[in-house]
Design a protein around this motif. Structure first.
Motif, PDB file in Angstrom:
ATOM      1  N   THR A  83       0.690  -1.193   0.267  1.00  0.00           N
ATOM      2  CA  THR A  83      -0.018   0.131   0.127  1.00  0.00           C
ATOM      3  C   THR A  83       0.724   0.830  -0.139  1.00  0.00           C
ATOM      4  O   THR A  83       2.226   1.418   0.578  1.00  0.00           O
ATOM      5  CB  THR A  83      -0.916  -0.222   1.066  1.00  0.00           C
ATOM      6  N   ASP A  84       0.948   2.441  -1.417  1.00  0.00           N
ATOM      7  CA  ASP A  84       1.550   3.506  -1.509  1.00  0.00           C
ATOM      8  C   ASP A  84       1.790   4.204   0.680  1.00  0.00           C
ATOM      9  O   ASP A  84       0.313   3.750   1.270  1.00  0.00           O
ATOM     10  CB  ASP A  84       0.926   4.063  -2.068  1.00  0.00           C
ATOM     11  N   GLY A  85       2.314   4.675   0.920  1.00  0.00           N
ATOM     12  CA  GLY A  85       2.628   5.085   2.375  1.00  0.00           C
ATOM     13  C   GLY A  85       1.069   6.129   2.756  1.00  0.00           C
ATOM     14  O   GLY A  85       0.715   6.573   3.382  1.00  0.00           O
ATOM     15  N   ALA A  86       0.816   7.143   1.673  1.00  0.00           N
ATOM     16  CA  ALA A  86       0.326   8.242   1.440  1.00  0.00           C
ATOM     17  C   ALA A  86      -1.127   7.746   2.022  1.00  0.00           C
ATOM     18  O   ALA A  86      -2.338   8.692   1.761  1.00  0.00           O
ATOM     19  CB  ALA A  86      -0.013   9.689   0.480  1.00  0.00           C
ATOM     20  N   TYR A  87      -0.965   6.358   1.635  1.00  0.00           N
ATOM     21  CA  TYR A  87      -2.917   5.923   1.811  1.00  0.00           C
ATOM     22  C   TYR A  87      -2.563   4.504   2.562  1.00  0.00           C
ATOM     23  O   TYR A  87      -3.746   3.808   2.785  1.00  0.00           O
ATOM     24  CB  TYR A  87      -3.200   4.546   0.209  1.00  0.00           C
ATOM     25  N   ARG A  88      -2.245   4.456   3.766  1.00  0.00           N
ATOM     26  CA  ARG A  88      -2.525   3.481   4.406  1.00  0.00           C
ATOM     27  C   ARG A  88      -3.221   3.920   5.813  1.00  0.00           C
ATOM     28  O   ARG A  88      -4.135   4.638   5.872  1.00  0.00           O
ATOM     29  CB  ARG A  88      -0.751   3.690   5.039  1.00  0.00           C
ATOM     30  N   ASN A  89      -4.203   2.793   6.456  1.00  0.00           N
ATOM     31  CA  ASN A  89      -4.490   2.830   7.464  1.00  0.00           C
ATOM     32  C   ASN A  89      -6.382   3.439   6.764  1.00  0.00           C
ATOM     33  O   ASN A  89      -6.949   3.719   7.412  1.00  0.00           O
ATOM     34  CB  ASN A  89      -4.100   4.239   8.406  1.00  0.00           C
ATOM     35  N   GLN A  90      -6.394   3.280   5.666  1.00  0.00           N
ATOM     36  CA  GLN A  90      -7.804   3.423   4.629  1.00  0.00           C
ATOM     37  C   GLN A  90      -8.761   2.287   4.752  1.00  0.00           C
ATOM     38  O   GLN A  90      -9.614   2.174   3.758  1.00  0.00           O
ATOM     39  CB  GLN A  90      -7.986   4.030   3.906  1.00  0.00           C
ATOM     40  N   GLY A  91      -8.028   0.807   5.033  1.00  0.00           N
ATOM     41  CA  GLY A  91      -8.264   0.102   4.874  1.00  0.00           C
ATOM     42  C   GLY A  91      -8.286  -0.989   3.932  1.00  0.00           C
ATOM     43  O   GLY A  91      -9.245  -1.732   3.318  1.00  0.00           O
ATOM     44  N   LEU A  92      -7.166  -0.538   2.553  1.00  0.00           N
ATOM     45  CA  LEU A  92      -7.603  -1.055   1.393  1.00  0.00           C
ATOM     46  C   LEU A  92      -6.784  -2.261   1.359  1.00  0.00           C
ATOM     47  O   LEU A  92      -7.138  -3.021   0.735  1.00  0.00           O
ATOM     48  CB  LEU A  92      -6.503  -0.522   0.355  1.00  0.00           C
ATOM     49  N   SER A  93      -6.101  -2.696   2.155  1.00  0.00           N
ATOM     50  CA  SER A  93      -5.343  -4.184   1.773  1.00  0.00           C
ATOM     51  C   SER A  93      -6.452  -5.236   2.551  1.00  0.00           C
ATOM     52  O   SER A  93      -7.127  -6.002   2.402  1.00  0.00           O
ATOM     53  CB  SER A  93      -4.356  -4.527   2.957  1.00  0.00           C
ATOM     54  N   ARG A  94      -7.070  -4.734   3.718  1.00  0.00           N
ATOM     55  CA  ARG A  94      -8.231  -5.779   3.803  1.00  0.00           C
ATOM     56  C   ARG A  94      -9.827  -5.719   2.946  1.00  0.00           C
ATOM     57  O   ARG A  94      -9.994  -6.361   2.509  1.00  0.00           O
ATOM     58  CB  ARG A  94      -9.291  -4.503   5.367  1.00  0.00           C
ATOM     59  N   PHE A  95      -9.879  -4.385   1.672  1.00  0.00           N
ATOM     60  CA  PHE A  95     -10.728  -4.581   1.114  1.00  0.00           C
ATOM     61  C   PHE A  95     -10.396  -6.092  -0.141  1.00  0.00           C
ATOM     62  O   PHE A  95     -11.023  -6.569  -0.577  1.00  0.00           O
ATOM     63  CB  PHE A  95     -11.059  -3.389   0.114  1.00  0.00           C
ATOM     64  N   LEU A  96      -9.308  -5.982   0.214  1.00  0.00           N
ATOM     65  CA  LEU A  96      -8.940  -6.191  -1.253  1.00  0.00           C
ATOM     66  C   LEU A  96      -8.342  -8.140  -0.596  1.00  0.00           C
ATOM     67  O   LEU A  96      -8.911  -9.086  -1.905  1.00  0.00           O
ATOM     68  CB  LEU A  96      -6.947  -6.184  -1.669  1.00  0.00           C
ATOM     69  N   MET A  97      -8.461  -8.237   0.457  1.00  0.00           N
ATOM     70  CA  MET A  97      -8.493  -9.703   0.814  1.00  0.00           C
ATOM     71  C   MET A  97      -9.792 -10.329   0.808  1.00  0.00           C
ATOM     72  O   MET A  97     -10.101 -11.240   0.624  1.00  0.00           O
ATOM     73  CB  MET A  97      -7.615  -9.165   2.197  1.00  0.00           C
ATOM     74  N   ASP A  98     -10.666  -8.653   1.235  1.00  0.00           N
ATOM     75  CA  ASP A  98     -12.195  -9.634   1.267  1.00  0.00           C
ATOM     76  C   ASP A  98     -12.557  -9.967  -0.069  1.00  0.00           C
ATOM     77  O   ASP A  98     -12.819 -10.842  -0.115  1.00  0.00           O
ATOM     78  CB  ASP A  98     -13.100  -8.606   1.488  1.00  0.00           C
ATOM     79  N   GLU A  99     -12.184  -9.347  -0.954  1.00  0.00           N
ATOM     80  CA  GLU A  99     -12.512  -9.467  -2.558  1.00  0.00           C
ATOM     81  C   GLU A  99     -11.832 -10.873  -3.011  1.00  0.00           C
ATOM     82  O   GLU A  99     -12.556 -11.544  -3.728  1.00  0.00           O
ATOM     83  CB  GLU A  99     -11.765  -8.472  -3.586  1.00  0.00           C
ATOM     84  N   ILE A 100     -10.338 -11.365  -2.791  1.00  0.00           N
ATOM     85  CA  ILE A 100      -9.870 -12.021  -3.156  1.00  0.00           C
ATOM     86  C   ILE A 100     -10.375 -13.402  -2.740  1.00  0.00           C
ATOM     87  O   ILE A 100     -10.807 -14.550  -2.584  1.00  0.00           O
ATOM     88  CB  ILE A 100      -7.946 -12.333  -2.463  1.00  0.00           C
ATOM     89  N   MET A 101     -10.921 -13.414  -0.907  1.00  0.00           N
ATOM     90  CA  MET A 101     -11.459 -14.526  -0.391  1.00  0.00           C
ATOM     91  C   MET A 101     -13.159 -14.812  -0.904  1.00  0.00           C
ATOM     92  O   MET A 101     -13.171 -16.296  -1.914  1.00  0.00           O
ATOM     93  CB  MET A 101     -11.619 -14.034   0.883  1.00  0.00           C
TER      94      MET A 101
END
Length: 289
Positions: A83-101
């Motif tokens: 995740t780009d440093g300026a976009y962290r702590n917005q739940g982006l990785s969580r969103f992507l993990m949910d999509e993959i699951m």
């Protein structure tokens, strides 16, 4: 969320460029040469979030075919989590993990990943369990060094590697098959100076010398040969120990130790099968993503 999710980033020049820019910024790593050389395959599936034309977060799902106890298994390995440093702590990785699951949890036998020490508390939130790996090593009694270094800039040697990879590793209890793409991610770059042909046993060995220790990542040859004979032939004079990057089918005469996973921990999804539990395995090191 005002971001755009792209699941085919590698097939689009502009998006792939943005994806590589994020990878370089995060890992100092670009996938462009690997892609341009023709090694990328659709089994590698980046899930990438874009803010307009800028790639800001990614989790890649890598489809893998494994052989375990004579049976073929369909696994998904997650990797290239960034995740780009300026976009962290917005739940982006969580969103992507949910999509993959949503896309893959019911389409495979298992999902796993390797995590560094900064995110060890993140993946259990998605139902992943940390598993211990074990590495096998042995003392070298006779180092022969009867090997020819392969040249990955030579088409003939690249074709040889491709041919021998189809033979797989007959000594490994857990094999990754039909993934020449990922093999060449390493062998065309980081590991290009670590490939050797052993004429006496008609085998290709991927190995790296570290002082008096040889780290043998993988061996490709026909079945019916002796692992120790090949190791001795691949080992240069002065080597005292060989460490394997795979789990030998016959672990007799090998010392077995837990892997130091403080910065490379294995996590397996608890709702799927877990072949690592209680088995003293190591996932083949040449096929980490």
């Amino acid at each position: 969320m005002n971001y755009h999710l792209c699941k085919d980033v590698m097939c689009n020049d502009a998006r792939r460029k943005a994806f590589n820019e994020l990878a370089v910024k995060t890992f100092q790593l670009s996938f462009e040469n690997w892609y341009q050389a023709g090694y990328w395959e659709e089994t590698n599936m980046p899930y990438t979030l874009f803010d307009n034309e800028k790639a800001v977060a990614n989790v890649s799902a890598n489809r893998m075919e494994l052989i375990w106890r004579g049976k073929r298994r369909r696994y998904i390995q997650l990797g290239t989590v960034m995740t780009d440093g300026a976009y962290r702590n917005q739940g982006l990785s969580r969103f992507l993990m949910d999509e993959i699951m949503k896309d893959w949890e019911n389409q495979c036998d298992s999902i796993f990943l390797f995590a560094n020490k900064t995110v060890l508390d993140f993946y259990p939130k998605f139902g992943f369990k940390r598993e211990k790996q074990y590495q096998y090593s042995t003392r070298v009694n006779k180092a022969l060094g009867l090997r020819r270094k392969m040249d990955m800039s030579c088409l003939q040697d690249r074709e040889m590697l491709k041919k021998y990879y189809t033979k797989s590793n007959p000594f490994s209890s857990l094999q990754v098959v039909n993934n020449y793409s990922l093999l060449m991610f390493y062998c065309s770059s980081f590991m290009k100076d670590c490939l050797y042909y052993i004429p006496q046993y008609d085998a290709v060995v991927i190995a790296e010398q570290k002082g008096s220790m040889l780290h043998c990542f993988d061996i490709f040859c026909d079945d019916g040969k002796n692992l120790n004979d090949i190791i001795c032939s691949a080992t240069p004079e002065g080597t005292k120990e060989v460490v394997l990057g795979f789990t030998p089918k016959n672990g007799l005469n090998y010392e077995v130790k837990p892997v130091d996973d403080s910065d490379n921990a294995l996590f397996v999804l608890k709702s799927k099968e877990n072949i690592f539990e209680g088995q003293k395995l190591i996932f083949p090191e040449m096929f980490h993503t």
